[in-house]
Design a protein around this motif. Structure first.
Motif, PDB file in Angstrom:
ATOM      1  N   ASN A  81      45.959  43.384  43.830  1.00 43.65           N
ATOM      2  CA  ASN A  81      44.782  43.335  42.963  1.00 43.65           C
ATOM      3  C   ASN A  81      43.695  42.434  43.529  1.00 43.65           C
ATOM      4  O   ASN A  81      42.504  42.684  43.334  1.00 43.65           O
ATOM      5  CB  ASN A  81      45.184  42.867  41.560  1.00 43.65           C
ATOM      6  CG  ASN A  81      46.033  43.883  40.825  1.00 43.65           C
ATOM      7  OD1 ASN A  81      45.863  45.091  41.015  1.00 43.65           O
ATOM      8  ND2 ASN A  81      46.949  43.429  39.994  1.00 43.65           N
ATOM      9  N   SER A  82      44.093  41.384  44.244  1.00 49.33           N
ATOM     10  CA  SER A  82      43.106  40.491  44.857  1.00 49.33           C
ATOM     11  C   SER A  82      42.402  41.178  46.020  1.00 49.33           C
ATOM     12  O   SER A  82      41.203  40.991  46.224  1.00 49.33           O
ATOM     13  CB  SER A  82      43.787  39.212  45.342  1.00 49.33           C
ATOM     14  OG  SER A  82      44.369  38.501  44.272  1.00 49.33           O
ATOM     15  N   VAL A  89      38.116  36.007  46.369  1.00 50.03           N
ATOM     16  CA  VAL A  89      39.372  36.187  45.635  1.00 50.03           C
ATOM     17  C   VAL A  89      40.488  36.597  46.594  1.00 50.03           C
ATOM     18  O   VAL A  89      41.613  36.093  46.517  1.00 50.03           O
ATOM     19  CB  VAL A  89      39.188  37.232  44.520  1.00 50.03           C
ATOM     20  CG1 VAL A  89      40.530  37.583  43.884  1.00 50.03           C
ATOM     21  CG2 VAL A  89      38.240  36.712  43.448  1.00 50.03           C
ATOM     22  N   GLU A  90      40.188  37.504  47.508  1.00 48.26           N
ATOM     23  CA  GLU A  90      41.201  37.948  48.471  1.00 48.26           C
ATOM     24  C   GLU A  90      41.605  36.808  49.393  1.00 48.26           C
ATOM     25  O   GLU A  90      42.797  36.594  49.661  1.00 48.26           O
ATOM     26  CB  GLU A  90      40.664  39.123  49.289  1.00 48.26           C
ATOM     27  CG  GLU A  90      41.665  39.638  50.322  1.00 48.26           C
ATOM     28  CD  GLU A  90      41.097  40.767  51.156  1.00 48.26           C
ATOM     29  OE1 GLU A  90      41.856  41.330  51.970  1.00 48.26           O
ATOM     30  OE2 GLU A  90      39.895  41.089  50.999  1.00 48.26           O
ATOM     31  N   LYS A 146      30.471  33.764  43.007  1.00 57.13           N
ATOM     32  CA  LYS A 146      30.423  34.579  41.790  1.00 57.13           C
ATOM     33  C   LYS A 146      31.799  34.663  41.129  1.00 57.13           C
ATOM     34  O   LYS A 146      31.895  34.986  39.955  1.00 57.13           O
ATOM     35  CB  LYS A 146      29.912  35.978  42.123  1.00 57.13           C
ATOM     36  CG  LYS A 146      28.465  36.013  42.597  1.00 57.13           C
ATOM     37  CD  LYS A 146      28.026  37.434  42.889  1.00 57.13           C
ATOM     38  CE  LYS A 146      26.570  37.480  43.360  1.00 57.13           C
ATOM     39  NZ  LYS A 146      26.136  38.862  43.681  1.00 57.13           N
ATOM     40  N   MET A 147      32.826  34.406  41.907  1.00 58.12           N
ATOM     41  CA  MET A 147      34.195  34.470  41.394  1.00 58.12           C
ATOM     42  C   MET A 147      34.755  33.068  41.149  1.00 58.12           C
ATOM     43  O   MET A 147      35.945  32.836  41.308  1.00 58.12           O
ATOM     44  CB  MET A 147      35.088  35.217  42.402  1.00 58.12           C
ATOM     45  CG  MET A 147      34.638  36.621  42.717  1.00 58.12           C
ATOM     46  SD  MET A 147      34.750  37.714  41.285  1.00 58.12           S
ATOM     47  CE  MET A 147      34.304  39.280  42.043  1.00 58.12           C
ATOM     48  N   PHE A 148      33.892  32.141  40.764  1.00 57.05           N
ATOM     49  CA  PHE A 148      34.329  30.752  40.622  1.00 57.05           C
ATOM     50  C   PHE A 148      35.413  30.604  39.552  1.00 57.05           C
ATOM     51  O   PHE A 148      36.338  29.809  39.703  1.00 57.05           O
ATOM     52  CB  PHE A 148      33.141  29.853  40.278  1.00 57.05           C
ATOM     53  CG  PHE A 148      33.495  28.396  40.165  1.00 57.05           C
ATOM     54  CD1 PHE A 148      33.840  27.655  41.276  1.00 57.05           C
ATOM     55  CD2 PHE A 148      33.504  27.768  38.928  1.00 57.05           C
ATOM     56  CE1 PHE A 148      34.175  26.311  41.181  1.00 57.05           C
ATOM     57  CE2 PHE A 148      33.837  26.424  38.816  1.00 57.05           C
ATOM     58  CZ  PHE A 148      34.177  25.705  39.944  1.00 57.05           C
ATOM     59  N   ASN A 149      35.335  31.362  38.469  1.00 57.71           N
ATOM     60  CA  ASN A 149      36.369  31.282  37.439  1.00 57.71           C
ATOM     61  C   ASN A 149      37.706  31.781  37.970  1.00 57.71           C
ATOM     62  O   ASN A 149      38.768  31.244  37.604  1.00 57.71           O
ATOM     63  CB  ASN A 149      35.954  32.083  36.210  1.00 57.71           C
ATOM     64  CG  ASN A 149      34.870  31.387  35.402  1.00 57.71           C
ATOM     65  OD1 ASN A 149      34.796  30.162  35.370  1.00 57.71           O
ATOM     66  ND2 ASN A 149      34.018  32.150  34.749  1.00 57.71           N
ATOM     67  N   ALA A 153      40.985  29.341  38.189  1.00 59.25           N
ATOM     68  CA  ALA A 153      42.269  29.677  37.566  1.00 59.25           C
ATOM     69  C   ALA A 153      43.419  29.432  38.542  1.00 59.25           C
ATOM     70  O   ALA A 153      44.465  28.877  38.167  1.00 59.25           O
ATOM     71  CB  ALA A 153      42.259  31.135  37.100  1.00 59.25           C
ATOM     72  N   VAL A 154      43.220  29.819  39.792  1.00 59.65           N
ATOM     73  CA  VAL A 154      44.260  29.624  40.803  1.00 59.65           C
ATOM     74  C   VAL A 154      44.389  28.147  41.169  1.00 59.65           C
ATOM     75  O   VAL A 154      45.486  27.602  41.235  1.00 59.65           O
ATOM     76  CB  VAL A 154      43.950  30.469  42.049  1.00 59.65           C
ATOM     77  CG1 VAL A 154      44.945  30.167  43.156  1.00 59.65           C
ATOM     78  CG2 VAL A 154      43.971  31.955  41.711  1.00 59.65           C
ATOM     79  N   SER A 155      43.253  27.501  41.397  1.00 57.12           N
ATOM     80  CA  SER A 155      43.269  26.112  41.853  1.00 57.12           C
ATOM     81  C   SER A 155      43.894  25.175  40.822  1.00 57.12           C
ATOM     82  O   SER A 155      44.634  24.252  41.180  1.00 57.12           O
ATOM     83  CB  SER A 155      41.833  25.665  42.168  1.00 57.12           C
ATOM     84  OG  SER A 155      41.802  24.318  42.560  1.00 57.12           O
ATOM     85  N   GLU A 156      43.593  25.402  39.538  1.00 55.87           N
ATOM     86  CA  GLU A 156      44.097  24.502  38.497  1.00 55.87           C
ATOM     87  C   GLU A 156      45.586  24.697  38.225  1.00 55.87           C
ATOM     88  O   GLU A 156      46.228  23.816  37.657  1.00 55.87           O
ATOM     89  CB  GLU A 156      43.307  24.728  37.207  1.00 55.87           C
ATOM     90  CG  GLU A 156      41.859  24.285  37.274  1.00 55.87           C
ATOM     91  CD  GLU A 156      41.714  22.782  37.423  1.00 55.87           C
ATOM     92  OE1 GLU A 156      42.555  22.053  36.877  1.00 55.87           O
ATOM     93  OE2 GLU A 156      40.771  22.341  38.086  1.00 55.87           O
TER      94      GLU A 156
END
Length: 501
Positions: A81-82, A89-90, A146-149, A153-156
């Motif tokens: 999906n990434s 994201v990828e 643009k994909m900061f959220n 989500a991954v980083s946190e």
């Protein structure tokens, strides 16, 4: 008789020699078959069976086999999906895959070695910690993405891979990291759930990783990482070979197929009724003039100058002026009930208006606060909290004691913020007007801003505050080898506004 006896002896000797040759040939064939069987067994060895490493059997234990299943299912689905979303994201997802590979190698080592001393465990965890740091650094370096959220989500939540150092309950620790991811994946769903379902699939696949990891821990490592009861004691000298080689890692999933064609592709644009009527009028040829009205001499302006002084020609008696259709009246915005409640580990403060007495006093380190669409209000947060987000608020004031993570201001206007204790980072995005009062303990705070204006940082000086504006304009010049960007000079205000407290 002697000749016949000699001939018989020669025949026997020749037969025995042939039998010896056949026996030797059979032995060589058996040896060759044995080698072929060993080679075949090596080729058909299941993933993760590493043979012998430093005298330790490399067979896969059930716990490692279960982790392989998790990687080949949930992690592989997340990677797929990434790759569909591509871009940052990828790239981030490939880093996550590398972190899971490092964890798999650690679990394989733990299944073959006995638990070492605590200092050696910290050294053996270094490959995983470096992967986690790489993932978090990528997010910090791409705050304008643009994909900061997605990245947040991954980083946190990626510190969840540190469960192997948590005891006696590593499962709940992963659950907490999953909650941190949900905070940002909810934003992704809010932005894309009605416009692009690929992002919805991405969110589901990512959260499923941590749900399955919790189930895996509960089954195989309930009270902490399970080490081997036999074999040598793990050490940096003996076990790093296993960690560096990472044998038996499940292969990455194949790249996704071509994206599906949208229904609108290749379809000709349908002509509207008004366009068809226009072409029908143009195709009348000479008959197009039949609908024109004859203008008499007394209606011509060049023969009657008085018509020009009165604003032009008289209106045609055959033309009626009917009022056009009225535009639909806009409905008033829907009223939402104000919210101030603790939901899990998240404080929700939403739709508060004209309230200057909002207080959150009972806080914990793991809690976060999300403030959404509040106006003409002030909120005070006491104690120490993980993070605070102000989203789509107007004329809003915030006073807080301590934040261990980050304070974010997004899509807002006229925000005042006062730090009573410490905060490491404040982020301002797409905001008009933001005044931040720092305390003496918060002077090392980093301010990160993008697409914002009228930002001012107020520093305590001699019992008062001095205002310093954050640059909004920059000048860039070529120095012969690279571009050099510097903030443009801004005048410092001599009358800073008063603090909230």
């Amino acid at each position: 008789m002697v000749l016949r006896s000699d001939a018989t002896s020669l025949q026997r000797a020749d037969g025995m020699e042939r039998m010896a040759e056949m026996q030797g040939l059979m032995e060589r064939l058996e040896q060759a078959v044995g080698r072929l069987e060993l080679l075949s067994a090596g080729l058909h060895r299941p993933p993760g069976d590493c043979g012998e490493i430093n005298g330790v059997s490399g067979g896969v234990t059930p716990s490692v086999e279960a982790f392989d299943k998790l990687m080949n299912s949930m992690v592989a689905e997340f990677l797929k999906n990434s790759r569909i979303l591509a871009g940052d994201v990828e790239t981030h997802a490939e880093m996550v895959h590398g972190a899971f590979q490092a964890q798999r190698a650690f679990l394989l080592m733990a299944s073959q070695y006995q638990q070492p001393q605590e200092n050696d465990v910290a050294a053996l965890l270094k490959p995983i910690s470096e992967k986690i740091q790489e993932i978090q650094t990528f997010r910090e370096r791409n705050r304008g993405s643009k994909m900061f959220n997605h990245l947040s989500a991954v980083s946190e939540s990626i510190p969840a891979l540190g469960w192997i150092a948590v005891s006696p309950k590593p499962g709940p620790y992963v659950k907490e990291m999953n909650d941190a991811a949900t905070f940002y994946t909810n934003r992704v769903l809010k932005d894309y759930k009605h416009s692009d379902l690929r992002h919805v699939d991405w969110v589901k696949s990512y959260l499923n990783i941590w749900s399955e990891l919790q189930a895996y821990i509960k089954e195989h490592h309930t009270t902490g990482l399970t080490w081997s009861k036999t074999g040598p004691v793990a050490s940096t000298a003996s076990a790093l070979s296993v960690l560096s080689l990472g044998p038996g890692l499940p292969p990455p999933p194949p790249p996704p197929g071509p994206p599906p064609l949208f229904e609108s592709e290749g379809r000709r644009e349908e002509s509207s009724p008004s366009r068809s009527a226009l072409f029908a009028q143009l195709n009348q040829g000479e008959a197009i003039t039949k609908g024109l009205r004859h203008v008499t001499d007394d209606q011509k302006t060049y023969k009657n100058p008085s018509l020009r002084t009165h604003g032009g020609q008289t209106p045609s008696p055959t033309k009626s002026h009917t009022p056009g259709p009225k535009s639909p009246q806009s409905h008033p915005p829907k009223k939402h009930a104000p919210v101030l409640e603790l939901e899990g580990k998240k404080w929700r403060v939403e739709y508060q208006e004209d309230r200057n007495d909002l207080v959150i006093s009972e806080t914990e380190l793991r809690q976060v606060a999300y403030i959404f669409k509040c106006s003409k209000s002030t909120l005070q947060i006491k104690g120490k909290i993980n993070s605070i987000t102000i989203d789509s608020c107007k004329k809003f004031g915030l006073v807080f004691d301590n934040v261990v993570g980050i304070v974010e201001v997004i899509n807002s206007k006229d925000i005042q913020m006062q730090v009573m204790g410490k905060v490491p980072t404040i982020s301002i995005n797409k905001t008009e007007g933001c005044h931040i009062y720092l305390s003496e303990d918060a002077l090392d705070c980093e301010i990160v801003s993008a697409k914002s204006s009228e930002m001012n940082i107020l520093i305590p000086r001699d019992g008062d505050y001095r205002e310093f504006p954050v640059p909004e304009q920059f000048k860039t010049a070529w120095d012969g080898s690279k571009l050099v960007t510097e903030p443009a000079e801004i005048m410092v205000s001599e009358r800073p506004p008063k603090p909230l407290t």
